[in-house]
Design a protein around this motif. Sequence first.
Motif, PDB file in Angstrom:
ATOM      1  N   HIS A 163       0.831  -1.201   0.000  1.00 24.90           N
ATOM      2  CA  HIS A 163       0.000   0.000   0.000  1.00 24.90           C
ATOM      3  C   HIS A 163       0.870   1.258   0.000  1.00 24.90           C
ATOM      4  O   HIS A 163       0.591   2.226  -0.721  1.00 24.90           O
ATOM      5  CB  HIS A 163      -0.897  -0.033   1.241  1.00 24.90           C
ATOM      6  CG  HIS A 163      -1.788   1.160   1.390  1.00 24.90           C
ATOM      7  ND1 HIS A 163      -2.989   1.296   0.725  1.00 24.90           N
ATOM      8  CD2 HIS A 163      -1.663   2.286   2.149  1.00 24.90           C
ATOM      9  CE1 HIS A 163      -3.564   2.444   1.057  1.00 24.90           C
ATOM     10  NE2 HIS A 163      -2.774   3.059   1.914  1.00 24.90           N
ATOM     11  N   TRP A 164       1.909   1.240   0.784  1.00 25.08           N
ATOM     12  CA  TRP A 164       2.840   2.354   0.926  1.00 25.08           C
ATOM     13  C   TRP A 164       3.505   2.685  -0.407  1.00 25.08           C
ATOM     14  O   TRP A 164       3.649   3.853  -0.790  1.00 25.08           O
ATOM     15  CB  TRP A 164       3.881   1.962   1.972  1.00 25.08           C
ATOM     16  CG  TRP A 164       4.744   3.037   2.522  1.00 25.08           C
ATOM     17  CD1 TRP A 164       4.783   4.353   2.167  1.00 25.08           C
ATOM     18  CD2 TRP A 164       5.708   2.875   3.564  1.00 25.08           C
ATOM     19  NE1 TRP A 164       5.721   5.024   2.910  1.00 25.08           N
ATOM     20  CE2 TRP A 164       6.299   4.142   3.783  1.00 25.08           C
ATOM     21  CE3 TRP A 164       6.133   1.798   4.328  1.00 25.08           C
ATOM     22  CZ2 TRP A 164       7.295   4.333   4.738  1.00 25.08           C
ATOM     23  CZ3 TRP A 164       7.111   1.987   5.283  1.00 25.08           C
ATOM     24  CH2 TRP A 164       7.685   3.257   5.478  1.00 25.08           C
ATOM     25  N   ASN A 165       3.912   1.640  -1.115  1.00 28.29           N
ATOM     26  CA  ASN A 165       4.639   1.836  -2.368  1.00 28.29           C
ATOM     27  C   ASN A 165       3.729   2.289  -3.506  1.00 28.29           C
ATOM     28  O   ASN A 165       4.174   2.959  -4.442  1.00 28.29           O
ATOM     29  CB  ASN A 165       5.333   0.526  -2.761  1.00 28.29           C
ATOM     30  CG  ASN A 165       6.238   0.676  -3.956  1.00 28.29           C
ATOM     31  OD1 ASN A 165       7.222   1.409  -3.914  1.00 28.29           O
ATOM     32  ND2 ASN A 165       5.909  -0.015  -5.045  1.00 28.29           N
ATOM     33  N   GLU A 166       2.449   1.939  -3.422  1.00 22.24           N
ATOM     34  CA  GLU A 166       1.515   2.244  -4.503  1.00 22.24           C
ATOM     35  C   GLU A 166       1.063   3.706  -4.513  1.00 22.24           C
ATOM     36  O   GLU A 166       0.613   4.202  -5.549  1.00 22.24           O
ATOM     37  CB  GLU A 166       0.275   1.341  -4.387  1.00 22.24           C
ATOM     38  CG  GLU A 166       0.510  -0.097  -4.784  1.00 22.24           C
ATOM     39  CD  GLU A 166       0.833  -0.246  -6.253  1.00 22.24           C
ATOM     40  OE1 GLU A 166       0.028   0.207  -7.087  1.00 22.24           O
ATOM     41  OE2 GLU A 166       1.912  -0.797  -6.567  1.00 22.24           O
ATOM     42  N   ALA A 217      -7.400 -13.622  -1.405  1.00 17.00           N
ATOM     43  CA  ALA A 217      -8.393 -12.794  -0.718  1.00 17.00           C
ATOM     44  C   ALA A 217      -7.740 -11.579  -0.075  1.00 17.00           C
ATOM     45  O   ALA A 217      -8.273 -10.454  -0.151  1.00 17.00           O
ATOM     46  CB  ALA A 217      -9.115 -13.625   0.348  1.00 17.00           C
ATOM     47  N   ALA A 218      -6.583 -11.780   0.554  1.00 19.89           N
ATOM     48  CA  ALA A 218      -5.870 -10.661   1.168  1.00 19.89           C
ATOM     49  C   ALA A 218      -5.413  -9.663   0.117  1.00 19.89           C
ATOM     50  O   ALA A 218      -5.544  -8.437   0.298  1.00 19.89           O
ATOM     51  CB  ALA A 218      -4.667 -11.181   1.962  1.00 19.89           C
ATOM     52  N   ALA A 219      -4.875 -10.170  -1.000  1.00 17.69           N
ATOM     53  CA  ALA A 219      -4.409  -9.280  -2.072  1.00 17.69           C
ATOM     54  C   ALA A 219      -5.563  -8.473  -2.662  1.00 17.69           C
ATOM     55  O   ALA A 219      -5.428  -7.261  -2.909  1.00 17.69           O
ATOM     56  CB  ALA A 219      -3.729 -10.104  -3.165  1.00 17.69           C
ATOM     57  N   LEU A 220      -6.692  -9.119  -2.861  1.00 15.49           N
ATOM     58  CA  LEU A 220      -7.854  -8.419  -3.414  1.00 15.49           C
ATOM     59  C   LEU A 220      -8.347  -7.341  -2.462  1.00 15.49           C
ATOM     60  O   LEU A 220      -8.650  -6.209  -2.879  1.00 15.49           O
ATOM     61  CB  LEU A 220      -8.973  -9.416  -3.701  1.00 15.49           C
ATOM     62  CG  LEU A 220     -10.283  -8.832  -4.244  1.00 15.49           C
ATOM     63  CD1 LEU A 220     -10.051  -8.142  -5.577  1.00 15.49           C
ATOM     64  CD2 LEU A 220     -11.338  -9.929  -4.373  1.00 15.49           C
ATOM     65  N   ALA A 221      -8.423  -7.679  -1.183  1.00 19.29           N
ATOM     66  CA  ALA A 221      -8.915  -6.719  -0.194  1.00 19.29           C
ATOM     67  C   ALA A 221      -8.012  -5.492  -0.103  1.00 19.29           C
ATOM     68  O   ALA A 221      -8.491  -4.346  -0.081  1.00 19.29           O
ATOM     69  CB  ALA A 221      -9.028  -7.395   1.179  1.00 19.29           C
ATOM     70  N   VAL A 222      -6.701  -5.705  -0.078  1.00 17.15           N
ATOM     71  CA  VAL A 222      -5.773  -4.575   0.053  1.00 17.15           C
ATOM     72  C   VAL A 222      -5.733  -3.760  -1.237  1.00 17.15           C
ATOM     73  O   VAL A 222      -5.612  -2.528  -1.194  1.00 17.15           O
ATOM     74  CB  VAL A 222      -4.367  -5.077   0.436  1.00 17.15           C
ATOM     75  CG1 VAL A 222      -3.373  -3.921   0.482  1.00 17.15           C
ATOM     76  CG2 VAL A 222      -4.407  -5.767   1.792  1.00 17.15           C
ATOM     77  N   ILE A 247      -6.852  -4.890   7.295  1.00 11.41           N
ATOM     78  CA  ILE A 247      -7.672  -5.434   6.217  1.00 11.41           C
ATOM     79  C   ILE A 247      -7.084  -6.741   5.701  1.00 11.41           C
ATOM     80  O   ILE A 247      -7.803  -7.719   5.485  1.00 11.41           O
ATOM     81  CB  ILE A 247      -7.808  -4.395   5.087  1.00 11.41           C
ATOM     82  CG1 ILE A 247      -8.686  -3.231   5.561  1.00 11.41           C
ATOM     83  CG2 ILE A 247      -8.373  -5.022   3.818  1.00 11.41           C
ATOM     84  CD1 ILE A 247      -8.646  -2.017   4.669  1.00 11.41           C
ATOM     85  N   ALA A 248      -5.765  -6.787   5.519  1.00 11.84           N
ATOM     86  CA  ALA A 248      -5.120  -8.015   5.049  1.00 11.84           C
ATOM     87  C   ALA A 248      -5.244  -9.126   6.089  1.00 11.84           C
ATOM     88  O   ALA A 248      -5.501 -10.291   5.747  1.00 11.84           O
ATOM     89  CB  ALA A 248      -3.649  -7.743   4.737  1.00 11.84           C
ATOM     90  N   GLU A 249      -5.059  -8.786   7.349  1.00 12.47           N
ATOM     91  CA  GLU A 249      -5.155  -9.788   8.417  1.00 12.47           C
ATOM     92  C   GLU A 249      -6.563 -10.358   8.505  1.00 12.47           C
ATOM     93  O   GLU A 249      -6.755 -11.581   8.605  1.00 12.47           O
ATOM     94  CB  GLU A 249      -4.755  -9.171   9.752  1.00 12.47           C
ATOM     95  CG  GLU A 249      -4.810 -10.134  10.928  1.00 12.47           C
ATOM     96  CD  GLU A 249      -4.315  -9.519  12.217  1.00 12.47           C
ATOM     97  OE1 GLU A 249      -5.060  -9.553  13.220  1.00 12.47           O
ATOM     98  OE2 GLU A 249      -3.181  -8.997  12.217  1.00 12.47           O
ATOM     99  N   THR A 250      -7.549  -9.479   8.481  1.00 13.22           N
ATOM    100  CA  THR A 250      -8.933  -9.928   8.578  1.00 13.22           C
ATOM    101  C   THR A 250      -9.333 -10.772   7.379  1.00 13.22           C
ATOM    102  O   THR A 250      -9.938 -11.842   7.521  1.00 13.22           O
ATOM    103  CB  THR A 250      -9.878  -8.717   8.706  1.00 13.22           C
ATOM    104  OG1 THR A 250      -9.503  -7.944   9.849  1.00 13.22           O
ATOM    105  CG2 THR A 250     -11.323  -9.172   8.871  1.00 13.22           C
ATOM    106  N   ALA A 251      -8.989 -10.303   6.179  1.00  8.77           N
ATOM    107  CA  ALA A 251      -9.358 -11.026   4.957  1.00  8.77           C
ATOM    108  C   ALA A 251      -8.719 -12.415   4.928  1.00  8.77           C
ATOM    109  O   ALA A 251      -9.385 -13.403   4.572  1.00  8.77           O
ATOM    110  CB  ALA A 251      -8.939 -10.237   3.728  1.00  8.77           C
TER     111      ALA A 251
END
Length: 260
Positions: A163-166, A217-222, A247-251
């Motif tokens: 997220h930081w890099n994007e 799922a984590a990649a999609l959510a983030v 969000i990544a942890e929950t997903a």
Amino acid sequence: MQISDHIDDIARATGFLSRLPVPARYFEGHDGSLSRASGMFPAAGLVIALVPALAVLVLSLMGANAALTALIALTVAIAVTGALHEDGLADSVDAFGARGGRDHMLEIMRDSRTGAYGVLALVISFALRATALTIILSVIGGWNTALALLAVAAVSRGAITWHWNELPPARREGVAASVGAPGDGASTRALASGSILFLGLAALSIGILPAVLALGAAALAVSQWTRLVRRKLNGHTGDTLGASQQIAETASLVALALLV
């Protein structure tokens, strides 16, 4: 880079992402930048998750109730990080839930108070993680759940760097801006190591197919979160970085619970 450089980066990343005691020698003469150390965020996630994973193991060996074990493990995890990521989630949701433009949302993020949107986000996030962890623990037992916790901790810290890099900084001041941006290769190292650690540990504990699907799922959510932040703020803040971890942890936990 030498092995000692990697150790230094893991120590600095751990100190930034948690309240675990890190020897002062790792920070002496350092400028405070996390540009290189951000590549070791997944490894720092493993270090941070060792304490709640140990709690799961001990309580499971004692025959403790699965739901109670899950709640205690999450409480320990929050204590270790000082609720750093939860605070980011609450502030981000408060800002995005309020009416107003970009400047107003950034002002809300600066406010230390938590509003109704933020409280609801925390309740929902905690409930989903606790329920998912209870299901996982009930099905695969303490040892495998400890491995799953380590896997989730690694990939969710890698999500921070992604997220930081994007996105560019949404403002020039603030924690995220003050520690720099991921340096050349840091984001790639974080993504690669976080994904590999997650797939390896989750496959060992639950199976390769659930591991692959949970990673997706984590990649999609983030990625969706990053798109939303780009549209709302056109840049990241320290709060949105913390929210990306949550969000990544929950997903990933919910996906593993559904597939276990």
